[in-house]
Design a protein around this motif. Structure first.
Motif, PDB file in Angstrom:
ATOM      1  N   THR A  44       0.839  -1.204   0.000  1.00  0.00           N
ATOM      2  CA  THR A  44       0.000   0.000   0.000  1.00  0.00           C
ATOM      3  C   THR A  44       0.870   1.249   0.000  1.00  0.00           C
ATOM      4  O   THR A  44       2.026   1.212   0.443  1.00  0.00           O
ATOM      5  CB  THR A  44      -0.966   0.015   1.207  1.00  0.00           C
ATOM      6  OG1 THR A  44      -1.891   1.101   1.027  1.00  0.00           O
ATOM      7  CG2 THR A  44      -0.246   0.184   2.550  1.00  0.00           C
ATOM      8  N   ASP A  45       0.317   2.330  -0.524  1.00  0.00           N
ATOM      9  CA  ASP A  45       0.993   3.636  -0.508  1.00  0.00           C
ATOM     10  C   ASP A  45       2.447   3.549  -0.982  1.00  0.00           C
ATOM     11  O   ASP A  45       3.357   4.062  -0.320  1.00  0.00           O
ATOM     12  CB  ASP A  45       0.881   4.253   0.895  1.00  0.00           C
ATOM     13  CG  ASP A  45      -0.569   4.553   1.263  1.00  0.00           C
ATOM     14  OD1 ASP A  45      -1.025   5.669   1.016  1.00  0.00           O
ATOM     15  OD2 ASP A  45      -1.266   3.630   1.757  1.00  0.00           O
ATOM     16  N   LEU A  46       2.633   2.905  -2.104  1.00  0.00           N
ATOM     17  CA  LEU A  46       3.989   2.779  -2.664  1.00  0.00           C
ATOM     18  C   LEU A  46       4.542   4.136  -3.091  1.00  0.00           C
ATOM     19  O   LEU A  46       5.750   4.351  -3.076  1.00  0.00           O
ATOM     20  CB  LEU A  46       3.981   1.824  -3.859  1.00  0.00           C
ATOM     21  CG  LEU A  46       3.740   0.343  -3.525  1.00  0.00           C
ATOM     22  CD1 LEU A  46       3.525  -0.454  -4.804  1.00  0.00           C
ATOM     23  CD2 LEU A  46       4.913  -0.240  -2.742  1.00  0.00           C
ATOM     24  N   GLY A  89      -3.481   1.188  -3.251  1.00  0.00           N
ATOM     25  CA  GLY A  89      -3.586   2.535  -3.806  1.00  0.00           C
ATOM     26  C   GLY A  89      -2.540   3.524  -3.359  1.00  0.00           C
ATOM     27  O   GLY A  89      -1.755   3.262  -2.447  1.00  0.00           O
ATOM     28  N   ASP A  90      -2.546   4.692  -4.013  1.00  0.00           N
ATOM     29  CA  ASP A  90      -1.491   5.715  -3.894  1.00  0.00           C
ATOM     30  C   ASP A  90      -0.165   5.124  -4.373  1.00  0.00           C
ATOM     31  O   ASP A  90       0.824   5.082  -3.626  1.00  0.00           O
ATOM     32  CB  ASP A  90      -1.360   6.239  -2.450  1.00  0.00           C
ATOM     33  CG  ASP A  90      -2.335   7.374  -2.154  1.00  0.00           C
ATOM     34  OD1 ASP A  90      -3.210   7.642  -3.011  1.00  0.00           O
ATOM     35  OD2 ASP A  90      -2.227   7.977  -1.071  1.00  0.00           O
ATOM     36  N   HIS A  91      -0.165   4.692  -5.634  1.00  0.00           N
ATOM     37  CA  HIS A  91       1.051   4.059  -6.151  1.00  0.00           C
ATOM     38  C   HIS A  91       1.740   4.860  -7.249  1.00  0.00           C
ATOM     39  O   HIS A  91       2.845   4.557  -7.637  1.00  0.00           O
ATOM     40  CB  HIS A  91       0.758   2.632  -6.638  1.00  0.00           C
ATOM     41  CG  HIS A  91      -0.509   2.476  -7.414  1.00  0.00           C
ATOM     42  ND1 HIS A  91      -1.607   1.778  -6.938  1.00  0.00           N
ATOM     43  CD2 HIS A  91      -0.868   2.946  -8.615  1.00  0.00           C
ATOM     44  CE1 HIS A  91      -2.575   1.842  -7.829  1.00  0.00           C
ATOM     45  NE2 HIS A  91      -2.162   2.534  -8.857  1.00  0.00           N
ATOM     46  N   GLY A 130      -5.909   5.083  -5.310  1.00  0.00           N
ATOM     47  CA  GLY A 130      -5.819   5.903  -4.100  1.00  0.00           C
ATOM     48  C   GLY A 130      -6.079   7.363  -4.424  1.00  0.00           C
ATOM     49  O   GLY A 130      -6.101   7.748  -5.601  1.00  0.00           O
ATOM     50  N   ASN A 131      -6.243   8.174  -3.397  1.00  0.00           N
ATOM     51  CA  ASN A 131      -6.537   9.596  -3.630  1.00  0.00           C
ATOM     52  C   ASN A 131      -5.445  10.299  -4.436  1.00  0.00           C
ATOM     53  O   ASN A 131      -5.731  11.153  -5.271  1.00  0.00           O
ATOM     54  CB  ASN A 131      -6.766  10.321  -2.305  1.00  0.00           C
ATOM     55  CG  ASN A 131      -5.648  10.110  -1.312  1.00  0.00           C
ATOM     56  OD1 ASN A 131      -5.480   9.001  -0.806  1.00  0.00           O
ATOM     57  ND2 ASN A 131      -4.880  11.149  -1.027  1.00  0.00           N
ATOM     58  N   HIS A 132      -4.176   9.932  -4.214  1.00  0.00           N
ATOM     59  CA  HIS A 132      -3.094  10.606  -4.940  1.00  0.00           C
ATOM     60  C   HIS A 132      -3.059  10.259  -6.422  1.00  0.00           C
ATOM     61  O   HIS A 132      -2.389  10.950  -7.197  1.00  0.00           O
ATOM     62  CB  HIS A 132      -1.741  10.305  -4.293  1.00  0.00           C
ATOM     63  CG  HIS A 132      -1.466  11.175  -3.108  1.00  0.00           C
ATOM     64  ND1 HIS A 132      -1.252  12.544  -3.243  1.00  0.00           N
ATOM     65  CD2 HIS A 132      -1.393  10.900  -1.792  1.00  0.00           C
ATOM     66  CE1 HIS A 132      -1.054  13.055  -2.041  1.00  0.00           C
ATOM     67  NE2 HIS A 132      -1.141  12.080  -1.145  1.00  0.00           N
ATOM     68  N   GLU A 133      -3.760   9.201  -6.812  1.00  0.00           N
ATOM     69  CA  GLU A 133      -3.806   8.855  -8.235  1.00  0.00           C
ATOM     70  C   GLU A 133      -4.468   9.977  -9.054  1.00  0.00           C
ATOM     71  O   GLU A 133      -4.302  10.030 -10.271  1.00  0.00           O
ATOM     72  CB  GLU A 133      -4.562   7.532  -8.446  1.00  0.00           C
ATOM     73  CG  GLU A 133      -3.680   6.317  -8.576  1.00  0.00           C
ATOM     74  CD  GLU A 133      -2.957   5.925  -7.294  1.00  0.00           C
ATOM     75  OE1 GLU A 133      -1.754   6.232  -7.189  1.00  0.00           O
ATOM     76  OE2 GLU A 133      -3.583   5.320  -6.406  1.00  0.00           O
ATOM     77  N   ALA A 239      -9.381  -1.045   1.172  1.00  0.00           N
ATOM     78  CA  ALA A 239      -9.842   0.199   1.769  1.00  0.00           C
ATOM     79  C   ALA A 239      -8.671   1.177   1.852  1.00  0.00           C
ATOM     80  O   ALA A 239      -7.862   1.099   2.786  1.00  0.00           O
ATOM     81  CB  ALA A 239     -10.429  -0.077   3.144  1.00  0.00           C
ATOM     82  N   HIS A 240      -8.599   2.070   0.861  1.00  0.00           N
ATOM     83  CA  HIS A 240      -7.520   3.073   0.906  1.00  0.00           C
ATOM     84  C   HIS A 240      -7.916   4.150   1.911  1.00  0.00           C
ATOM     85  O   HIS A 240      -8.309   5.266   1.579  1.00  0.00           O
ATOM     86  CB  HIS A 240      -7.252   3.678  -0.467  1.00  0.00           C
ATOM     87  CG  HIS A 240      -6.084   4.613  -0.436  1.00  0.00           C
ATOM     88  ND1 HIS A 240      -4.783   4.184  -0.575  1.00  0.00           N
ATOM     89  CD2 HIS A 240      -6.009   5.934  -0.169  1.00  0.00           C
ATOM     90  CE1 HIS A 240      -3.978   5.209  -0.428  1.00  0.00           C
ATOM     91  NE2 HIS A 240      -4.692   6.284  -0.170  1.00  0.00           N
ATOM     92  N   THR A 241      -7.835   3.772   3.168  1.00  0.00           N
ATOM     93  CA  THR A 241      -8.263   4.627   4.272  1.00  0.00           C
ATOM     94  C   THR A 241      -7.636   4.083   5.552  1.00  0.00           C
ATOM     95  O   THR A 241      -7.328   2.902   5.626  1.00  0.00           O
ATOM     96  CB  THR A 241      -9.817   4.668   4.346  1.00  0.00           C
ATOM     97  OG1 THR A 241     -10.231   5.398   5.500  1.00  0.00           O
ATOM     98  CG2 THR A 241     -10.421   3.262   4.436  1.00  0.00           C
ATOM     99  N   GLY A 271      -4.856   1.376   4.411  1.00  0.00           N
ATOM    100  CA  GLY A 271      -3.735   2.157   3.899  1.00  0.00           C
ATOM    101  C   GLY A 271      -3.941   3.636   4.172  1.00  0.00           C
ATOM    102  O   GLY A 271      -4.579   4.022   5.155  1.00  0.00           O
ATOM    103  N   HIS A 272      -3.395   4.482   3.295  1.00  0.00           N
ATOM    104  CA  HIS A 272      -3.588   5.921   3.298  1.00  0.00           C
ATOM    105  C   HIS A 272      -2.809   6.648   4.385  1.00  0.00           C
ATOM    106  O   HIS A 272      -2.195   7.671   4.129  1.00  0.00           O
ATOM    107  CB  HIS A 272      -5.087   6.252   3.387  1.00  0.00           C
ATOM    108  CG  HIS A 272      -5.420   7.706   3.316  1.00  0.00           C
ATOM    109  ND1 HIS A 272      -5.034   8.489   2.239  1.00  0.00           N
ATOM    110  CD2 HIS A 272      -6.095   8.531   4.164  1.00  0.00           C
ATOM    111  CE1 HIS A 272      -5.473   9.733   2.450  1.00  0.00           C
ATOM    112  NE2 HIS A 272      -6.098   9.779   3.600  1.00  0.00           N
ATOM    113  N   SER A 273      -2.815   6.128   5.629  1.00  0.00           N
ATOM    114  CA  SER A 273      -2.167   6.870   6.716  1.00  0.00           C
ATOM    115  C   SER A 273      -0.712   6.432   6.938  1.00  0.00           C
ATOM    116  O   SER A 273      -0.051   6.934   7.858  1.00  0.00           O
ATOM    117  CB  SER A 273      -2.977   6.734   8.002  1.00  0.00           C
ATOM    118  OG  SER A 273      -3.147   5.380   8.328  1.00  0.00           O
TER     119      SER A 273
END
Ligand SMILES: [Zn+2]
Length: 371
Positions: A44-46, A89-91, A130-133, A239-241, A271-273
């Motif tokens: 996650t969050d790569l 997500g956020d990769h 993820g949100n950063h995508e 859950a990207h959270t 993830g996410h945090s």
């Protein structure tokens, strides 16, 4: 006990002792038919950390990089018979390689983004957005995900025009699994993905008028029964959270705790945090067991960030009367370095070769700028 029963029992016990083969058979514990061990792996969050390299300091950094996590992934797969691999997500964004590809070089037609090239090589079963995508705009994102060979999922971002999910909201993966007796079974794994609704604030310029985000919990409650009706035996939430224990609000950015209360969701990849779960940080949290890695009785894992950990959930499933149930679910993580910062794994050579062209281009670009 009457006399007749007593004589019967004595005869029976003599019979057992005089027939060792028979009593042996009764005493041996066999692996149970229909009991399946399934391992679920998470990155996650790569944040585009493909290589173990710090582009700001221009030097090797063994605390990050999917080339390192890949070695853990391969090892974790080898230890079991059945496994699945997901990214939460956020990769695509978060380091100079991500920036260089999005803002300088772009994704040429027919060319694969190296993050998705890496995902294809490692045979991810599905990945979450993820949100950063969204940071580089929808056009770049759509071009980048085109080459992904696995489902790219999100259920709570909707197209304003079409009034339906902008991405594939969920999939039901059909996999052959092997039980403890070596017998094959078909398992349908439902996979659904969520992200914080805050994207509408964070990426207003890129998203306004194009998409809208619905609360994660509401979206889950809407889709889980549909996935069940379509035959999902178990459901995994990408859950990207993150995990927070405050009072629930529809706009809660970190919704894992609330998602874990929804019937039908069996497993949560968080993830996410950028935290690690399970870990001592969550020791005194309500309804949380850091020994088993469960929240509200559901296995949850969060694998840090930048590839620094691999998340692992080990499930034991059993089929009774044609229905799969979860007997046991435990979660843990494995790091790529120890607390002293010493490397615990070598990098995956093949993956390094596969992503090296863009890595080298980024390094050259930084050198040219004289940074
Ligand atoms: Zn995020």
């Amino acid at each position: 006990m009457n006399k007749k029963t007593l004589i019967f029992l004595i005869i029976l016990s003599l019979f057992e002792f005089s027939h060792p083969a028979l009593s042996f058979k009764a005493a041996t514990v066999h692996p149970l038919p229909g009991v399946v061990d399934l391992r679920i792996l998470e990155t996650t969050d790569l944040h585009a950390s493909l290589v173990n390299y710090d582009y700001y300091q221009t030097r090797v950094d063994n605390r990050i990089g999917l080339v390192k996590t890949a070695t853990l992934i391969k090892k974790a797969r080898k230890e079991v018979q059945n496994s699945l691999l997901f990214d939460d997500g956020d990769h695509l964004k978060g380091n100079p390689l991500g920036e260089y590809l999005a803002r300088i070089r772009g994704i040429r037609k027919g060319k694969l983004h190296p993050v998705y090239r890496a995902f294809n090589y490692l045979h991810y079963d599905a990945v979450a957005i993820g949100n950063h995508e969204f940071n580089y705009g929808l056009e770049f994102l759509n071009a980048a995900v085109k080459g992904a060979k696995m489902p790219v999922l999100n259920a709570n971002v909707f197209s304003v025009k079409k009034k339906k999910p902008y991405f594939t909201p969920y999939v039901i993966l059909k996999r052959k699994v092997v039980d403890q007796n070596g017998r094959k079974h078909h398992l349908k794994i439902g996979v659904i993905a969520f992200m914080p609704t805050q994207i509408m604030k964070w990426d207003k310029a890129n998203l306004e008028g194009k998409v809208m985000a619905k609360p994660m919990v509401d979206t889950a409650k809407e889709f889980i029964p549909i996935m069940k009706s379509k035959g999902a035996d178990i459901i995994v939430a990408l859950a990207h959270t993150g995990i927070s224990y405050g009072t629930y609000s529809a706009e809660s950015e970190n919704a894992v705790y609330y998602l874990s209360k929804i019937p039908g969701i069996d497993v949560i990849l968080a993830g996410h945090s950028h935290n690690v779960f399970p870990s001592s940080v969550y020791k005194n949290s309500p309804d949380t067991n850091i020994e088993t890695g469960q929240i509200n009785g559901k296995p949850v894992v969060m694998a840090g960030a930048f590839g620094n950990h691999l998340g692992i959930i080990d499930l034991r499933l059993k089929k009774t009367n044609g229905q799969w149930g979860i007997l046991k679910g435990t979660s843990f993580t494995r790091p790529i370095v120890n607390d002293a910062g010493t490397s615990l794994v070598k990098r995956d050579k093949r993956l390094y070769q596969l992503v090296n062209p863009e890595h080298q281009e980024t390094v050259d670009f930084i050198n040219k700028l004289g940074l």
